[in-house]
Design an enzyme around this catalytic site. Sequence first.
Site, PDB file in Angstrom:
ATOM      1  CB  CYS A  87      -0.891   0.001   1.231  1.00 60.61           C
ATOM      2  SG  CYS A  87      -1.769  -1.548   1.417  1.00 60.61           S
ATOM      3  NE  ARG A 113       4.398   1.924  -0.989  1.00 62.40           N
ATOM      4  CZ  ARG A 113       5.425   1.471  -0.269  1.00 62.40           C
ATOM      5  NH1 ARG A 113       6.644   1.763  -0.663  1.00 62.40           N
ATOM      6  NH2 ARG A 113       5.244   0.740   0.781  1.00 62.40           N
ATOM      7  CD1 TRP A 160      -1.179  -5.082  -4.717  1.00 66.21           C
ATOM      8  CD2 TRP A 160      -0.462  -6.163  -2.903  1.00 66.21           C
ATOM      9  NE1 TRP A 160      -0.647  -6.283  -5.128  1.00 66.21           N
ATOM     10  CE2 TRP A 160      -0.212  -6.968  -4.043  1.00 66.21           C
ATOM     11  CE3 TRP A 160      -0.100  -6.644  -1.672  1.00 66.21           C
ATOM     12  CZ2 TRP A 160       0.390  -8.222  -3.953  1.00 66.21           C
ATOM     13  CZ3 TRP A 160       0.501  -7.884  -1.577  1.00 66.21           C
ATOM     14  CH2 TRP A 160       0.730  -8.657  -2.720  1.00 66.21           C
ATOM     15  CG  ASN A 203       1.987  -0.866   3.592  1.00 65.06           C
ATOM     16  OD1 ASN A 203       1.506  -1.955   3.282  1.00 65.06           O
ATOM     17  ND2 ASN A 203       3.045  -0.346   2.989  1.00 65.06           N
ATOM     18  N   GLY A 204       0.394  -3.162   5.910  1.00 63.69           N
ATOM     19  CA  GLY A 204       0.835  -4.297   6.723  1.00 63.69           C
ATOM     20  C   GLY A 204      -0.344  -5.219   6.997  1.00 63.69           C
ATOM     21  CD  GLU A 211      16.048  -9.198 -14.551  1.00 64.00           C
ATOM     22  OE1 GLU A 211      15.709  -9.965 -13.634  1.00 64.00           O
ATOM     23  OE2 GLU A 211      15.541  -8.074 -14.714  1.00 64.00           O
ATOM     24  CE  LYS A 214      12.382  -6.724 -15.251  1.00 62.16           C
ATOM     25  NZ  LYS A 214      13.009  -7.350 -14.163  1.00 62.16           N
ATOM     26  CD  GLU A 250       8.774  -8.118 -13.333  1.00 63.17           C
ATOM     27  OE1 GLU A 250       8.249  -7.965 -12.237  1.00 63.17           O
ATOM     28  OE2 GLU A 250       9.966  -7.879 -13.546  1.00 63.17           O
ATOM     29  CG  HIS A 265      20.489 -32.706 -17.809  1.00 67.59           C
ATOM     30  ND1 HIS A 265      21.094 -33.943 -17.777  1.00 67.59           N
ATOM     31  CD2 HIS A 265      21.479 -31.806 -18.037  1.00 67.59           C
ATOM     32  CE1 HIS A 265      22.407 -33.802 -17.944  1.00 67.59           C
ATOM     33  NE2 HIS A 265      22.668 -32.523 -18.097  1.00 67.59           N
ATOM     34  CE  LYS A 273      10.686  -0.708  -8.302  1.00 61.97           C
ATOM     35  NZ  LYS A 273      11.300  -1.441  -9.418  1.00 61.97           N
TER      36      LYS A 273
END
Length: 613
Positions: free
Chosen positions: A2, A27, A74, A100-101, A486, A490, A493, A509, A608
């Site tokens: 948040c 965020r 969020w 937030n939390g 990476e 990218k 996501e 394998h 983020k």
Amino acid sequence: MCGIVGYIGPRDATPLILNGLQRLEYRGYDSAGIAVMQNGDIAIRRDVGKLNNLVQMVNNKPLNGRIGIGHTRWATHGVPSPRNAHPHLSASGRTVVVHNGIVENFRELRADLEASGVPFASETDTEVIVHLVQRERDAGHDITEATRRAVSLLRGAHAIVVLSADQPDRLVAVRIGNAGGVALGIGQDEMFVASDIPAILEHTRRMIFLENRQMATITRDAYHVQTLDGEPVDAEIHNIPWDPVSAARGEFKHFMQKEIYEQARALTDTLRGRVDFQHGCVDLPDLKISEEDARRLKRIVTVACGTSAYSGLVGKFIIEELARVPVEVDYGSEYRYRDPILDSDCAVLAITQSGETVDTLAAMEEAREKGARQWSIVNAIGSQAMRVADGFITMQAGPEIGVASTKAFTTSIVDQYLLALYLGQQRGMLSCGEAMQHVADLARLPDLVGQVLEREDQVQELAAQLYQYTNFLYLGRGINYPIALEGALKLKEISYIHAEGYPAGEMKHGPIALIDEHMPVVAITLKDEVYDKMLSQVEQAKSRGGIVIAVATDGDELIREKADYVLYVPEAPRLISPIISVIPLQLLAYTIAVWRGADVDQPRNLAKSVTVE
Ligand code: AGP
């Protein structure tokens, strides 16, 4: 996670808070709300969806006040809905809270409050906080003491801001654990509080960052910081070196695009102040390690999450080669449960752009408890990972707003290179002259990165061919194997295409069974010590009908005969080659996501800074 913004001062609070929330929308954003003191009462506006919905609501029903708090959510507990959106009001309407939390014991607290007749208006865990504060206010405590008493009942990690209609000249902010930061912005006859620097950077650069189990009472011209036990704290004021423009998007379509293009400058800034040209060596004074400690160092454990973990995998090659110290790399979320073997001759290196990733911070805590040295490589000035570490190296990349990390990734690799050189010098593995040869390589990065960025058109053409595929494979080997991981991250996501990164040697394998004409394979095939092996990998993928996109070195004509597409990059020394090879993959992910109409800066389900476990 948040976003929180608060204001108190002579100006109209509403536009300042909404603008601050806009800068924090990366965020977390499934609902948003604002509360402002208006004519002696708390006036609230809340809505689901993007922040613009709230802005429209406020335009239709304006608010007018000089103190207020705002929040982008969020969701963790309670579906996104107007009634679950913050701020949350007490039953009397005299106290309001943003949070937030996660209140881990909210069920028993809610049961206790309901048993005493307190009505609840939402399904959130947060709502218990405002009722607990109101209960302490009703018992006669002022808003600071009422908040202190209330939050002492909470379990979990929290960032909280409280406003009372009966003491409308102040805000109270609290930080418990690692649910994201609480920054106090010290202005001229006005004060700000926010969960992150970009929200208030245009108003002030002077900031105080609350530490764990600290709280602050702020009025328009003063602040008082104390511990939750009531002990006063002489908090340090940080002067944030970032300029406000750097936190804005400017002429770019997305923050991610801007930050990809900022890398040439960012990499220059990362080197700034780290080379002692008078003595011709690398200097990292913030690391605070003596030559003796450097010589005693037996092992480094790098802990990080996501992109930062992949940066650590690249750094392992560099540090082991130059400083001759063994490096283990582990995910923060795993390391904390492994009862790791550490001692005072070990260092735990946390790599974290936000400096607030709860899993990474927990791994640092493990290190502290086991007596290991704690280092961090961070971008966010004043963040928890920067403050709790024994020594740190800042990325100096400027604020990174896009959820998909780009410039933090490349600058954190440079920081590890600088760490390797510094330790190599301290441990007698490298002469200053040798270190300076590596510094000369690093100094070429801005130009090399600039050359790759100038070739964006080759990526644009490629993305138009590939954006409708639903599965990708990324392959790399040696120091570029982490770049395969990476590059895949990218893509997945921000475009929601399934993509896997793999060490190329592992293909035989099992994963090679995946390859057919529906599977584009991105192969990092630079002219380095594993070129021949990678060429063979390309041929194997082609022989199974795979579509091969090679990231290759300028002048390599052979690869053009083997691969379907080639993204050329300039030749570069091996240890900096990953920073070059990742750029086309950042651009490819970005361009494909744009082709797919994805929400590049705010991908679904992501935030983020991941401050929940
Ligand atoms: C990277 O693009 C992702 N957004 C994510 O993996 C990120 O790197 C991870 O959450 C770690 O964040 P940090 O560097 O702020 O700790």
